[in-house]
Design a protein around this motif. Structure first.
Motif, PDB file in Angstrom:
ATOM      1  N   SER A  40     -10.184   0.331   0.735  1.00  0.00           N
ATOM      2  CA  SER A  40      -9.011   0.354  -0.156  1.00  0.00           C
ATOM      3  C   SER A  40      -7.859  -0.516   0.360  1.00  0.00           C
ATOM      4  O   SER A  40      -6.837  -0.654  -0.304  1.00  0.00           O
ATOM      5  CB  SER A  40      -8.504   1.797  -0.323  1.00  0.00           C
ATOM      6  OG  SER A  40      -8.172   2.371   0.933  1.00  0.00           O
ATOM      7  N   LEU A  41      -8.049  -1.116   1.532  1.00  0.00           N
ATOM      8  CA  LEU A  41      -7.013  -1.945   2.151  1.00  0.00           C
ATOM      9  C   LEU A  41      -7.698  -3.062   2.927  1.00  0.00           C
ATOM     10  O   LEU A  41      -8.666  -2.809   3.662  1.00  0.00           O
ATOM     11  CB  LEU A  41      -6.145  -1.100   3.086  1.00  0.00           C
ATOM     12  CG  LEU A  41      -4.893  -1.743   3.687  1.00  0.00           C
ATOM     13  CD1 LEU A  41      -3.872  -2.016   2.577  1.00  0.00           C
ATOM     14  CD2 LEU A  41      -4.273  -0.820   4.735  1.00  0.00           C
ATOM     15  N   THR A  95      -3.931  -7.330   4.985  1.00  0.00           N
ATOM     16  CA  THR A  95      -2.816  -6.518   4.491  1.00  0.00           C
ATOM     17  C   THR A  95      -2.360  -5.513   5.553  1.00  0.00           C
ATOM     18  O   THR A  95      -1.152  -5.280   5.727  1.00  0.00           O
ATOM     19  CB  THR A  95      -3.218  -5.778   3.211  1.00  0.00           C
ATOM     20  OG1 THR A  95      -3.620  -6.730   2.221  1.00  0.00           O
ATOM     21  CG2 THR A  95      -2.067  -4.939   2.675  1.00  0.00           C
ATOM     22  N   ALA A 109      -8.160   3.497   5.833  1.00  0.00           N
ATOM     23  CA  ALA A 109      -8.137   2.840   4.517  1.00  0.00           C
ATOM     24  C   ALA A 109      -8.956   1.559   4.531  1.00  0.00           C
ATOM     25  O   ALA A 109      -9.635   1.232   3.544  1.00  0.00           O
ATOM     26  CB  ALA A 109      -6.690   2.555   4.106  1.00  0.00           C
ATOM     27  N   TYR A 118       0.877  -1.178   0.000  1.00  0.00           N
ATOM     28  CA  TYR A 118       0.000   0.000   0.000  1.00  0.00           C
ATOM     29  C   TYR A 118       0.916   1.230   0.000  1.00  0.00           C
ATOM     30  O   TYR A 118       1.441   1.650   1.028  1.00  0.00           O
ATOM     31  CB  TYR A 118      -0.916  -0.013   1.227  1.00  0.00           C
ATOM     32  CG  TYR A 118      -2.022   1.028   1.175  1.00  0.00           C
ATOM     33  CD1 TYR A 118      -2.999   0.983   0.186  1.00  0.00           C
ATOM     34  CD2 TYR A 118      -2.074   2.058   2.113  1.00  0.00           C
ATOM     35  CE1 TYR A 118      -4.015   1.932   0.128  1.00  0.00           C
ATOM     36  CE2 TYR A 118      -3.095   3.005   2.072  1.00  0.00           C
ATOM     37  CZ  TYR A 118      -4.062   2.932   1.067  1.00  0.00           C
ATOM     38  OH  TYR A 118      -5.055   3.886   1.015  1.00  0.00           O
ATOM     39  N   TRP A 119       1.115   1.782  -1.192  1.00  0.00           N
ATOM     40  CA  TRP A 119       2.178   2.772  -1.353  1.00  0.00           C
ATOM     41  C   TRP A 119       2.004   4.047  -0.518  1.00  0.00           C
ATOM     42  O   TRP A 119       3.006   4.628  -0.087  1.00  0.00           O
ATOM     43  CB  TRP A 119       2.361   3.118  -2.833  1.00  0.00           C
ATOM     44  CG  TRP A 119       1.208   3.845  -3.469  1.00  0.00           C
ATOM     45  CD1 TRP A 119       0.173   3.304  -4.157  1.00  0.00           C
ATOM     46  CD2 TRP A 119       1.004   5.257  -3.468  1.00  0.00           C
ATOM     47  NE1 TRP A 119      -0.690   4.256  -4.595  1.00  0.00           N
ATOM     48  CE2 TRP A 119      -0.194   5.486  -4.194  1.00  0.00           C
ATOM     49  CE3 TRP A 119       1.699   6.358  -2.939  1.00  0.00           C
ATOM     50  CZ2 TRP A 119      -0.725   6.763  -4.378  1.00  0.00           C
ATOM     51  CZ3 TRP A 119       1.183   7.619  -3.135  1.00  0.00           C
ATOM     52  CH2 TRP A 119      -0.014   7.829  -3.844  1.00  0.00           C
ATOM     53  N   GLY A 169      -4.143   3.502   8.266  1.00  0.00           N
ATOM     54  CA  GLY A 169      -4.514   2.163   7.798  1.00  0.00           C
ATOM     55  C   GLY A 169      -5.928   1.804   8.182  1.00  0.00           C
ATOM     56  O   GLY A 169      -6.664   1.183   7.393  1.00  0.00           O
TER      57      GLY A 169
END
Length: 603
Positions: free
Chosen positions: A294-295, A299, A289, A180-181, A286
């Motif tokens: 999106s995550l 992860t 997200a 996850y950039w 996080g």
């Protein structure tokens, strides 16, 4: 005891070292690479095991992500068991690889340290007396012990983890950016202040690290000198004075070490603070997200687990940098000794049947960094079987003259020959098998009487040892608790001064040299014992060329002729009676002997 001047010199050395280019200090450590060659195979295998362990450690969070996003999310118990067993296998593999790495690491680095220490000690034995006279023994001791331990710890621990941590940091950063950039960039940005502070920390740590090591060397000198000189300290009642000197040095080491600790603690605190703040930010972003979809949760767990694996490499960065600086400083200090070239080198000539014909031909000598000759234009011929007494006032150069014969120092002008050959052309083992010296201040080692006596001739029989002891009137050793096998302690402090001199004389006689040098060896003997020793020595000197430094008139009578040494040169040579009659200075010197009054001198 170290003077204030030596302390200032150590401080100046420390400051000089701190301003030297980093390449110079790193080069000193790099030059020790030759010692690594016998262990290259082990070290490569050790590095492979360490990197494989890192790989196993990094794989575990990825397996955990698959467990959360797969079997747990889909309630797949069979998949959960398989992935769980894989995680356990990876953990066991990592533990096994750590065991293998540490086992190989210990054997390699301890062997490395031993080899460097052996070479350092062997090199110290080759260096001349001028070198040892200019160095504090404690500084040499600290280089052979503390500094080598510092190098071992870095090469065995710091260097390995420097490589593995760089690999781990790089790999984890790439994994985080791929997972996850946005969060990966947050983690990468946190490294910027750490790098900047690390560079600043390094410069300050270099100076203080060298200062601590130099001060520890000075303190070791105080301890050693106090142990050797304990009798003088006690006899003058100066125990508290010496303690104050030690205490001042110890407090200085403590103060500098505490400054080093404060510097390190501030750096490591910062290194611990940045990852914790970064972790809090990652968890917050996080969670948002995950809420937005999106995550995945797996992860995020894997991301945070991998990020936590960055804490040790980042937090250990300061420790490894500190170890690297200390190792470079230690290597520099060790190389200062190893780079010193022996000025007294062995020749190539061996004398098969030496006769012992000794000649001084225009000999001059001055100590290094001294503009004044101690000896100048000395001429003296001593034929085989002949004994010459060297007589002179205190400071005239008698001891220096005798030290030139076995090449404890080398002449700076003229030459000394044995049987017509310059002694610099002889191999050192050959020369020192021909010449034996007994010094006024005898050196005895912390070993048995037998080992001390056979230092110059290990193959001597018990009968030959007894004969040498009888010559030196040292048969008292047989009355010691274990006879010749009695350990006499460091410097032979358990013995009287006369006993130590007699043992040193017996050691010289035992080698059966062609040239026997006695540097006022009988000075600590009482009159009766001296007379017995001199009587026995006459038989020994009949078959050897003798050089006898004499302060007593009775010792002069051992010699066939006398050489008067004045202001660094021999002014008169003749028999005892000839010099008494013709040389007023000689009469004055002998008249100072308490055992000889003026009437006896003139008789």
């Amino acid at each position: 005891m170290p003077s204030d001047t030596s302390a200032v010199a150590a401080q100046q050395d420390s400051e000089t070292s701190s301003h030297q280019p980093r390449f110079h200090r790193l080069h000193a450590l790099w030059r020790l690479r030759s010692y690594l060659r016998p262990y290259v195979g082990r070290l490569i295998f050790m590095l492979f095991a360490a990197l494989a362990g890192v790989g196993a450690s990094l794989a575990i969070p990825l397996v955990i992500r698959e467990i959360i996003d797969g079997p747990i999310a889909h309630r797949d118990s069979k998949g959960l068991v398989l992935l769980g067993l894989l995680a356990i296998f990876l953990g066991v593999t990592e533990a096994f690889l750590i065991l293998v790495r540490r086992w190989i690491q210990s054997r390699a680095v301890l062997g490395l340290e031993t080899k460097i220490r052996d070479d350092l000690y062997e090199h110290l034995q080759r260096l001349p007396m001028a070198f040892h006279g200019g160095w504090q023994s404690g500084q040499l001791l600290s280089r052979a012990t503390t500094d080598l331990s510092v190098i071992r710890r870095f090469l065995g621990f710091g260097l390995l983890f420097l490589i593995t941590n760089v690999v781990q940091l790089t790999t984890v950063t790439v994994l985080l950016l791929r997972m996850y950039w946005p969060l990966g960039l947050v983690v990468a940005a946190s490294a910027v202040p750490i790098i900047m502070l690390s560079l600043r920390f390094e410069k300050r740590y270099i100076r203080i690290s060298r200062q601590v090591q130099d001060e520890q060397g000075d303190l070791a000198t105080v301890i050693e000198e106090s142990a050797v000189g304990i009798r003088a300290i006690k006899s003058f009642g100066r125990r508290h004075y010496i303690f104050d000197i030690f205490d001042e040095g110890a407090r200085q080491v403590y103060a500098t070490s505490m400054e080093k600790v404060r510097l390190s603690s501030r750096f490591w605190t910062f290194l611990g603070f940045v990852p914790n703040v970064t972790l809090a930010i990652v968890l917050l972003l996080g969670a948002v997200a995950v809420g937005w979809g999106s995550l995945t949760l797996g992860t995020l767990v894997a991301f945070t687990t991998l990020m936590l694996q960055l804490v040790w490499p980042i937090a250990s960065l300061g420790h490894i940098l500190a170890m690297a600086q200390e190792a470079m400083t230690a290597a520099e200090r060790v190389m200062e000794v190893l780079d010193t070239k022996p000025t007294i080198t062995s020749g190539s000539l061996e004398l098969a049947n030496p006769k012992g014909h000794l000649r001084f031909e225009g000999v001059s000598f001055r100590f290094p960094d001294d503009d004044t000759d101690v000896l100048r234009d000395v001429w003296l011929d001593v034929r085989p079987g002949e004994t010459v007494a060297i007589v002179g006032a205190t400071g005239s150069g008698k001891t220096t003259l005798t030290a030139l014969v076995p090449r404890l120092f080398d002449v700076t002008g003229g030459r000394i020959t044995i049987d017509g050959h310059d002694i610099r052309d002889l191999t050192l083992p050959c020369l020192r098998s021909i010449v034996a010296t007994a010094f006024e201040e005898p050196t005895l080692f912390s070993m048995s009487v037998r080992e001390n006596l056979t230092l110059g001739r290990p193959d001597a029989t018990d009968e030959e040892i007894r004969e040498a002891l009888e010559v030196a009137q040292a048969t008292f050793v047989y009355d010691l608790p274990w006879g010749l096998d009695t350990r006499i302690g460091e410097q032979g402090m358990a013995l009287s001064g006369g006993q130590r001199q007699r043992l040193a004389l017996a050691r010289a006689v035992l080698t059966k040299p062609k040239i026997l040098v006695l540097d006022d060896t009988l000075s600590a003997l009482d009159v009766e014992t001296e007379a017995l020793v001199e009587q026995a020595l006459r038989h020994v000197l009949e078959s050897a060329t003798g050089i006898v430094v004499a302060h007593r008139a009775s010792t002069v009578l051992l010699a066939d002729k006398v050489a008067l040494l004045q202001n660094g040169t021999i002014t008169h040579v003749g028999t005892h009676h000839e010099l008494l009659e013709k040389v007023p200075q000689y009469r004055e010197l002998l008249a100072q002997d308490a055992d000889l009054d003026a009437e006896e001198v003139l008789s």
